[in-house]
Scaffold this motif. Structure first.
Motif, PDB file in Angstrom:
ATOM      1  N   ASP A   1       0.835  -1.201   0.000  1.00  0.00           N
ATOM      2  CA  ASP A   1       0.000   0.000   0.000  1.00  0.00           C
ATOM      3  C   ASP A   1       0.871   1.252   0.000  1.00  0.00           C
ATOM      4  O   ASP A   1       0.576   2.229  -0.715  1.00  0.00           O
ATOM      5  CB  ASP A   1      -0.918   0.007   1.221  1.00  0.00           C
ATOM      6  N   ASP A   2       1.937   1.232   0.798  1.00  0.00           N
ATOM      7  CA  ASP A   2       2.828   2.394   0.879  1.00  0.00           C
ATOM      8  C   ASP A   2       3.476   2.695  -0.468  1.00  0.00           C
ATOM      9  O   ASP A   2       3.629   3.871  -0.844  1.00  0.00           O
ATOM     10  CB  ASP A   2       3.923   2.159   1.928  1.00  0.00           C
ATOM     11  N   LEU A   3       3.846   1.651  -1.194  1.00  0.00           N
ATOM     12  CA  LEU A   3       4.478   1.843  -2.491  1.00  0.00           C
ATOM     13  C   LEU A   3       3.488   2.423  -3.499  1.00  0.00           C
ATOM     14  O   LEU A   3       3.827   3.336  -4.261  1.00  0.00           O
ATOM     15  CB  LEU A   3       5.055   0.531  -3.000  1.00  0.00           C
ATOM     16  N   ARG A   4       2.270   1.919  -3.505  1.00  0.00           N
ATOM     17  CA  ARG A   4       1.253   2.453  -4.410  1.00  0.00           C
ATOM     18  C   ARG A   4       0.968   3.927  -4.099  1.00  0.00           C
ATOM     19  O   ARG A   4       0.828   4.747  -5.014  1.00  0.00           O
ATOM     20  CB  ARG A   4      -0.026   1.631  -4.313  1.00  0.00           C
ATOM     21  N   ILE A   5       0.909   4.235  -2.816  1.00  0.00           N
ATOM     22  CA  ILE A   5       0.679   5.633  -2.417  1.00  0.00           C
ATOM     23  C   ILE A   5       1.820   6.514  -2.894  1.00  0.00           C
ATOM     24  O   ILE A   5       1.607   7.632  -3.397  1.00  0.00           O
ATOM     25  CB  ILE A   5       0.512   5.727  -0.880  1.00  0.00           C
ATOM     26  N   ALA A   6       3.062   6.028  -2.763  1.00  0.00           N
ATOM     27  CA  ALA A   6       4.231   6.811  -3.178  1.00  0.00           C
ATOM     28  C   ALA A   6       4.215   7.085  -4.676  1.00  0.00           C
ATOM     29  O   ALA A   6       4.483   8.216  -5.122  1.00  0.00           O
ATOM     30  CB  ALA A   6       5.511   6.075  -2.792  1.00  0.00           C
ATOM     31  N   VAL A   7       3.906   6.059  -5.470  1.00  0.00           N
ATOM     32  CA  VAL A   7       3.853   6.234  -6.925  1.00  0.00           C
ATOM     33  C   VAL A   7       2.811   7.279  -7.293  1.00  0.00           C
ATOM     34  O   VAL A   7       3.075   8.211  -8.073  1.00  0.00           O
ATOM     35  CB  VAL A   7       3.534   4.888  -7.622  1.00  0.00           C
ATOM     36  N   ASN A   8       1.627   7.173  -6.731  1.00  0.00           N
ATOM     37  CA  ASN A   8       0.550   8.093  -7.075  1.00  0.00           C
ATOM     38  C   ASN A   8       0.799   9.508  -6.550  1.00  0.00           C
ATOM     39  O   ASN A   8       0.401  10.487  -7.188  1.00  0.00           O
ATOM     40  CB  ASN A   8      -0.780   7.552  -6.550  1.00  0.00           C
ATOM     41  N   ALA A   9       1.476   9.603  -5.397  1.00  0.00           N
ATOM     42  CA  ALA A   9       1.805  10.927  -4.854  1.00  0.00           C
ATOM     43  C   ALA A   9       2.797  11.646  -5.761  1.00  0.00           C
ATOM     44  O   ALA A   9       2.659  12.846  -6.039  1.00  0.00           O
ATOM     45  CB  ALA A   9       2.366  10.790  -3.447  1.00  0.00           C
ATOM     46  N   ALA A  10       3.807  10.927  -6.235  1.00  0.00           N
ATOM     47  CA  ALA A  10       4.808  11.524  -7.128  1.00  0.00           C
ATOM     48  C   ALA A  10       4.157  11.983  -8.432  1.00  0.00           C
ATOM     49  O   ALA A  10       4.489  13.052  -8.967  1.00  0.00           O
ATOM     50  CB  ALA A  10       5.924  10.527  -7.407  1.00  0.00           C
ATOM     51  N   ILE A  11       3.221  11.188  -8.951  1.00  0.00           N
ATOM     52  CA  ILE A  11       2.518  11.558 -10.184  1.00  0.00           C
ATOM     53  C   ILE A  11       1.687  12.816  -9.954  1.00  0.00           C
ATOM     54  O   ILE A  11       1.690  13.748 -10.768  1.00  0.00           O
ATOM     55  CB  ILE A  11       1.631  10.398 -10.677  1.00  0.00           C
ATOM     56  N   ALA A  12       0.966  12.863  -8.824  1.00  0.00           N
ATOM     57  CA  ALA A  12       0.121  14.016  -8.518  1.00  0.00           C
ATOM     58  C   ALA A  12       0.942  15.291  -8.323  1.00  0.00           C
ATOM     59  O   ALA A  12       0.558  16.374  -8.770  1.00  0.00           O
ATOM     60  CB  ALA A  12      -0.719  13.733  -7.274  1.00  0.00           C
ATOM     61  N   LEU A  13       2.101  15.156  -7.671  1.00  0.00           N
ATOM     62  CA  LEU A  13       2.964  16.313  -7.420  1.00  0.00           C
ATOM     63  C   LEU A  13       3.802  16.700  -8.628  1.00  0.00           C
ATOM     64  O   LEU A  13       4.423  17.763  -8.635  1.00  0.00           O
ATOM     65  CB  LEU A  13       3.901  16.015  -6.247  1.00  0.00           C
ATOM     66  N   GLN A  14       3.846  15.805  -9.625  1.00  0.00           N
ATOM     67  CA  GLN A  14       4.719  15.987 -10.793  1.00  0.00           C
ATOM     68  C   GLN A  14       6.178  16.137 -10.357  1.00  0.00           C
ATOM     69  O   GLN A  14       6.920  16.981 -10.845  1.00  0.00           O
ATOM     70  CB  GLN A  14       4.279  17.182 -11.633  1.00  0.00           C
ATOM     71  N   ARG A  15       6.548  15.283  -9.397  1.00  0.00           N
ATOM     72  CA  ARG A  15       7.918  15.232  -8.906  1.00  0.00           C
ATOM     73  C   ARG A  15       8.533  13.890  -9.276  1.00  0.00           C
ATOM     74  O   ARG A  15       7.818  12.876  -9.377  1.00  0.00           O
ATOM     75  CB  ARG A  15       7.936  15.354  -7.379  1.00  0.00           C
ATOM     76  N   PRO A  16       9.862  13.841  -9.451  1.00  0.00           N
ATOM     77  CA  PRO A  16      10.503  12.536  -9.645  1.00  0.00           C
ATOM     78  C   PRO A  16      10.288  11.654  -8.417  1.00  0.00           C
ATOM     79  O   PRO A  16      10.331  12.143  -7.284  1.00  0.00           O
ATOM     80  CB  PRO A  16      11.984  12.893  -9.816  1.00  0.00           C
ATOM     81  N   LEU A  17      10.040  10.372  -8.649  1.00  0.00           N
ATOM     82  CA  LEU A  17       9.917   9.407  -7.557  1.00  0.00           C
ATOM     83  C   LEU A  17      11.267   8.727  -7.388  1.00  0.00           C
ATOM     84  O   LEU A  17      11.730   8.016  -8.287  1.00  0.00           O
ATOM     85  CB  LEU A  17       8.836   8.375  -7.864  1.00  0.00           C
ATOM     86  N   LEU A  18      11.907   8.955  -6.234  1.00  0.00           N
ATOM     87  CA  LEU A  18      13.194   8.332  -5.929  1.00  0.00           C
ATOM     88  C   LEU A  18      12.932   7.054  -5.135  1.00  0.00           C
ATOM     89  O   LEU A  18      12.392   7.098  -4.026  1.00  0.00           O
ATOM     90  CB  LEU A  18      14.075   9.284  -5.127  1.00  0.00           C
ATOM     91  N   ILE A  19      13.307   5.921  -5.724  1.00  0.00           N
ATOM     92  CA  ILE A  19      13.084   4.616  -5.105  1.00  0.00           C
ATOM     93  C   ILE A  19      14.417   4.038  -4.649  1.00  0.00           C
ATOM     94  O   ILE A  19      15.337   3.868  -5.443  1.00  0.00           O
ATOM     95  CB  ILE A  19      12.427   3.629  -6.098  1.00  0.00           C
ATOM     96  N   LYS A  20      14.515   3.739  -3.352  1.00  0.00           N
ATOM     97  CA  LYS A  20      15.693   3.077  -2.812  1.00  0.00           C
ATOM     98  C   LYS A  20      15.297   1.722  -2.241  1.00  0.00           C
ATOM     99  O   LYS A  20      14.129   1.451  -1.979  1.00  0.00           O
ATOM    100  CB  LYS A  20      16.348   3.933  -1.719  1.00  0.00           C
ATOM    101  N   GLY A  21      16.279   0.887  -2.026  1.00  0.00           N
ATOM    102  CA  GLY A  21      16.050  -0.440  -1.479  1.00  0.00           C
ATOM    103  C   GLY A  21      17.218  -1.339  -1.808  1.00  0.00           C
ATOM    104  O   GLY A  21      18.065  -0.997  -2.645  1.00  0.00           O
ATOM    105  N   GLU A  22      17.272  -2.490  -1.141  1.00  0.00           N
ATOM    106  CA  GLU A  22      18.336  -3.452  -1.428  1.00  0.00           C
ATOM    107  C   GLU A  22      18.312  -3.847  -2.906  1.00  0.00           C
ATOM    108  O   GLU A  22      17.247  -3.871  -3.516  1.00  0.00           O
ATOM    109  CB  GLU A  22      18.144  -4.727  -0.597  1.00  0.00           C
ATOM    110  N   PRO A  23      19.493  -4.160  -3.483  1.00  0.00           N
ATOM    111  CA  PRO A  23      19.489  -4.709  -4.847  1.00  0.00           C
ATOM    112  C   PRO A  23      18.622  -5.956  -4.904  1.00  0.00           C
ATOM    113  O   PRO A  23      18.640  -6.789  -3.988  1.00  0.00           O
ATOM    114  CB  PRO A  23      20.967  -5.052  -5.088  1.00  0.00           C
ATOM    115  N   GLY A  24      17.840  -6.076  -5.963  1.00  0.00           N
ATOM    116  CA  GLY A  24      17.014  -7.261  -6.135  1.00  0.00           C
ATOM    117  C   GLY A  24      15.639  -7.166  -5.523  1.00  0.00           C
ATOM    118  O   GLY A  24      14.919  -8.165  -5.453  1.00  0.00           O
ATOM    119  N   THR A  25      15.244  -5.958  -5.060  1.00  0.00           N
ATOM    120  CA  THR A  25      13.918  -5.816  -4.464  1.00  0.00           C
ATOM    121  C   THR A  25      12.872  -5.310  -5.454  1.00  0.00           C
ATOM    122  O   THR A  25      11.752  -4.994  -5.064  1.00  0.00           O
ATOM    123  CB  THR A  25      13.953  -4.865  -3.247  1.00  0.00           C
ATOM    124  N   GLY A  26      13.230  -5.231  -6.729  1.00  0.00           N
ATOM    125  CA  GLY A  26      12.230  -4.906  -7.748  1.00  0.00           C
ATOM    126  C   GLY A  26      12.066  -3.441  -8.066  1.00  0.00           C
ATOM    127  O   GLY A  26      11.007  -3.030  -8.539  1.00  0.00           O
TER     128      GLY A  26
END
Length: 281
Positions: free
Chosen positions: A13-38
């Motif tokens: 749910d948090d990831l979906r919210i982040a994607v949609n928030a970045a789209i609404a704000l027209q800001r780049p979405l910066l995604i971090k996480g361990e290698p191999g987490t998709g």
């Protein structure tokens, strides 16, 4: 325009919210996480779900920000002028469009993926600030301004290999993909291997998370490596019982090369197996 996930990608749910928030704000979405987490796969799935063309810019240690805009091949122009080639009269023949140029001039509303931005020089993100803010850049050789026909959805991935500049971070919406818990991991496995034996999944996940919890491990196995391991277990027809064995001589799991990716970690498990055998004697 909302991202709700796809049948091929288990998004929290948090990831979906982040994607949609970045789209609404027209800001780049910066995604971090361990290698191999998709992280990279996420961009593909968002583009697919929203019906957007995907422009991918995979960053290397030698990549410069200018390459994302355009490159001027002065050497080829000089060579062609020496050969009397008529193409030299038009300098635009020697301008190579970059990934940002492609995204800015796309007829359809695009999704631009800047993949593994932390691989590049520390100044690389700052060198793109103006272009990502204004959605335009100037081509000095042809004296033209390239403006985005439609503001791209911008997704940027990082493996956290180096810190990113504050000025760049201020312009992004940030999300960290946490490593999946067992329940989420079971859902991910079901997406990739819908017909896999439940017993095999249960035993494999126990081994997998036990490995990740071993102190001193240099590289913890990732989601993608677990999926590779499960595929091999099925191909080799390894029974669940083989993973459940308490035999200290079998402390290192079968086909461990899919999970342990350096000799230090293999040696660590060999030492643990040796110590377990000594304790029994």
């Amino acid at each position: 325009m909302k991202f709700t996930g796809t049948e091929n990608y288990v998004a929290s749910d948090d990831l979906r919210i982040a994607v949609n928030a970045a789209i609404a704000l027209q800001r780049p979405l910066l995604i971090k996480g361990e290698p191999g987490t998709g992280k990279t796969v996420l961009a593909h799935e968002v583009a697919k779900a929203l019906g957007k063309p995907l422009t991918e810019w995979h960053i290397k240690s030698t990549t410069k920000a200018q390459q994302g805009l355009y490159e001027y091949d002065a050497v080829s122009r000089l060579r062609d002028s020496q050969l009397g080639d008529g193409r030299v009269k038009d300098i635009s023949n020697y301008i190579k469009r970059g990934k940002l140029w492609d995204a800015f001039t796309s007829e359809e509303h695009p999704l631009l993926l800047i993949d593994e931005i932390d691989k590049a020089d520390i100044e690389f993100p700052n060198d793109l600030l103006q272009e990502l803010d204004r959605m335009e850049f100037f081509v000095y050789e042809t004296q033209q301004t390239i403006k985005a026909k439609q503001r791209p959805i911008v997704m940027i991935t990082s493996n956290n290999e180096k810190e990113l500049p504050d000025a760049f971070l201020r312009r992004c919406f940030f999300h960290y993909i946490r490593f999946p818990d067992r329940e989420t991991m079971a859902q991910i496995i079901a997406v990739h291997f819908p017909d896999i034996q439940r017993n095999l999944v249960r035993e494999a996940m126990t081994v997998f998370y036990d490995i990740r919890d071993v102190p001193g491990l240099k590289k913890k196995p990732s989601t993608s490596e677990l999926l590779d391991w499960l595929k091999l277990l099925m191909v080799e027809d390894i029974p669940p019982e083989a993973l459940r064995s308490k035999d200290s001589a079998k402390l290192i799991p079968p086909l461990h090369g899919a999970l342990l990716k350096n000799e230090q970690d293999v040696h660590l498990f060999e030492r643990l197996a040796f110590m377990a055998r000594r304790e029994k004697t």
